[in-house]
Design a protein around this motif. Structure first.
Motif, mmCIF file in Angstrom:
data_model
loop_
_atom_site.group_PDB
_atom_site.id
_atom_site.type_symbol
_atom_site.label_atom_id
_atom_site.label_comp_id
_atom_site.label_asym_id
_atom_site.label_seq_id
_atom_site.Cartn_x
_atom_site.Cartn_y
_atom_site.Cartn_z
ATOM 1 N N GLY A 1 51.919 -5.717 9.479
ATOM 2 C CA GLY A 1 51.936 -7.006 8.778
ATOM 3 C C GLY A 1 51.918 -8.155 9.759
ATOM 4 N N SER A 2 51.979 -9.351 9.193
ATOM 5 C CA SER A 2 51.999 -10.559 10.022
ATOM 6 C C SER A 2 53.429 -10.892 10.453
ATOM 7 C CB SER A 2 51.407 -11.737 9.245
ATOM 8 O OG SER A 2 50.134 -11.390 8.755
ATOM 9 N N MET B 1 42.693 -2.423 0.347
ATOM 10 C CA MET B 1 42.986 -2.133 1.744
ATOM 11 C C MET B 1 43.311 -0.643 1.929
ATOM 12 S SD MET B 1 45.057 -4.882 4.047
ATOM 13 C CE MET B 1 46.594 -4.562 3.332
ATOM 14 N N GLY C 1 42.913 -5.243 16.403
ATOM 15 C CA GLY C 1 41.829 -4.343 15.999
ATOM 16 C C GLY C 1 42.193 -3.620 14.721
ATOM 17 N N LEU C 2 41.584 -2.460 14.543
ATOM 18 C CA LEU C 2 41.769 -1.728 13.288
ATOM 19 C C LEU C 2 43.147 -1.068 13.204
ATOM 20 C CD1 LEU C 2 38.420 0.182 12.580
ATOM 21 C CD2 LEU C 2 39.420 -1.710 11.274
ATOM 22 N N LEU C 3 43.771 -1.244 12.059
ATOM 23 C CA LEU C 3 45.079 -0.615 11.824
ATOM 24 C C LEU C 3 44.991 0.907 11.936
ATOM 25 C CD1 LEU C 3 48.017 -0.619 10.873
ATOM 26 C CD2 LEU C 3 47.154 -0.798 8.526
ATOM 27 N N MET D 1 40.121 1.355 1.713
ATOM 28 C CA MET D 1 39.293 1.164 2.912
ATOM 29 C C MET D 1 39.887 1.940 4.088
ATOM 30 S SD MET D 1 36.698 0.015 4.380
ATOM 31 C CE MET D 1 35.888 -1.289 3.452
ATOM 32 N N ASN D 2 41.196 1.868 4.222
ATOM 33 C CA ASN D 2 41.842 2.614 5.313
ATOM 34 C C ASN D 2 41.666 4.120 5.124
ATOM 35 O OD1 ASN D 2 42.706 0.453 6.888
ATOM 36 N ND2 ASN D 2 44.575 0.186 5.698
ATOM 37 N N ARG E 1 53.384 -0.097 2.874
ATOM 38 C CA ARG E 1 53.120 -1.465 2.408
ATOM 39 C C ARG E 1 54.069 -1.752 1.249
ATOM 40 N NH1 ARG E 1 50.832 -5.328 5.098
ATOM 41 N NH2 ARG E 1 49.776 -6.231 3.308
HETATM 42 O O1 PNS Z 1 51.398 -9.128 6.225
HETATM 43 P P1 PNS Z 1 49.921 -9.113 5.914
HETATM 44 O O2 PNS Z 1 49.285 -10.336 6.508
HETATM 45 O O3 PNS Z 1 49.657 -8.952 4.446
HETATM 46 O O4 PNS Z 1 49.300 -7.821 6.664
HETATM 47 C C1 PNS Z 1 47.906 -7.556 6.612
HETATM 48 C C2 PNS Z 1 47.523 -6.418 7.588
HETATM 49 C C3 PNS Z 1 48.027 -6.717 8.988
HETATM 50 C C4 PNS Z 1 48.148 -5.119 7.130
HETATM 51 C C5 PNS Z 1 45.981 -6.291 7.569
HETATM 52 O O5 PNS Z 1 45.412 -7.539 7.763
HETATM 53 C C6 PNS Z 1 45.431 -5.343 8.627
HETATM 54 O O6 PNS Z 1 45.645 -4.152 8.568
HETATM 55 N N1 PNS Z 1 44.732 -5.896 9.645
HETATM 56 C C7 PNS Z 1 44.197 -5.130 10.748
HETATM 57 C C8 PNS Z 1 42.675 -5.069 10.715
HETATM 58 C C9 PNS Z 1 42.184 -3.935 9.840
HETATM 59 O O7 PNS Z 1 42.478 -2.781 10.064
HETATM 60 N N2 PNS Z 1 41.419 -4.315 8.810
HETATM 61 C C10 PNS Z 1 40.934 -3.393 7.810
HETATM 62 C C11 PNS Z 1 41.999 -3.162 6.762
HETATM 63 S S1 PNS Z 1 41.322 -2.540 5.304
#
Ligand code: PNS
Length: 168
Positions: free
Chosen positions: A14-15, A107, A77-79, A110-111, A93
């Motif tokens: 998260g942020s 999300m 980068g990518l989570l 996609m992940n 989450r």
């Molecule tokens: O607290 P947030 O801002 O809701 O968190 C969002 C977060 C960090 C989980 C999301 O933006 C993220 O995973 N960013 C990393 C880039 C990524 O992997 N993007 C594709 C996700 S589908």
């Protein structure tokens, strides 16, 4: 599998700008389900951020210093790549209300598309935190409102010091 996921480790990304009591609630709940939780702060160039990623990590460490199974780290980068490197088996989450669902669902899928072995686990915070967000907390604070009870006392201290440093 050469580098199998560690079924006991989950990443909570998260942020966290800043960490709220809603986040704390989710972290404590997930720490009862998993052996280790990595609170992973996204490093991005958000110009509106109140705290730098390293400040956020520092405050998370301060809040959880008595919890050896909760770690704070950063990622960019990518989570899913980060989760793979950490050998995590799950992404945590928090879902507060139905309005969170659409974005979170997208999300999560996609992940899953990117890394089918990584599960997203949705957790619900205690009812008193369902309206809480970092964004609203910052707004209330910047307009002189009381944020105690919304963020951990240590985070409130960070916010006050940041305000002092900014205003002078
Ligand atoms: O607290 P947030 O801002 O809701 O968190 C969002 C977060 C960090 C989980 C999301 O933006 C993220 O995973 N960013 C990393 C880039 C990524 O992997 N993007 C594709 C996700 S589908």
């Amino acid at each position: 599998m050469p580098n199998p996921p560690n079924g006991r480790l989950a990443v909570f990304p998260g942020s966290f700008d800043p960490l709220t009591n809603g986040h704390v609630d989710i972290i404590l709940r997930s720490a009862r389900l998993f052996e280790r939780i990595v609170v992973a702060v996204l490093v991005n160039q958000d110009k509106k951020a109140l705290f730098s990623p390293s400040e956020r990590i520092e405050m998370i460490r301060e809040v959880f210093h008595e919890y050896p199974n909760v770690e704070a780290d950063s990622f960019d980068g990518l989570l899913v790549e980060y989760a793979r490197r950490r050998r995590a088996s799950a992404i945590i989450r928090g879902i507060r209300a139905v309005s969170d669902y659409e974005y979170e669902f997208q999300m999560a899928l996609m992940n899953r598309h990117l890394e089918p072995m990584l599960e997203t686990v949705f957790m619900m915070p205690a009812e008193q935190y369902t309206y809480l967000s970092s964004r609203l907390t910052k707004e209330v604070f910047s307009l002189g409102g009381n944020v105690s009870g919304l963020v951990p006392a240590a985070v409130e201290g960070w916010m006050k010091r940041k305000q002092k440093a900014t205003i002078g």
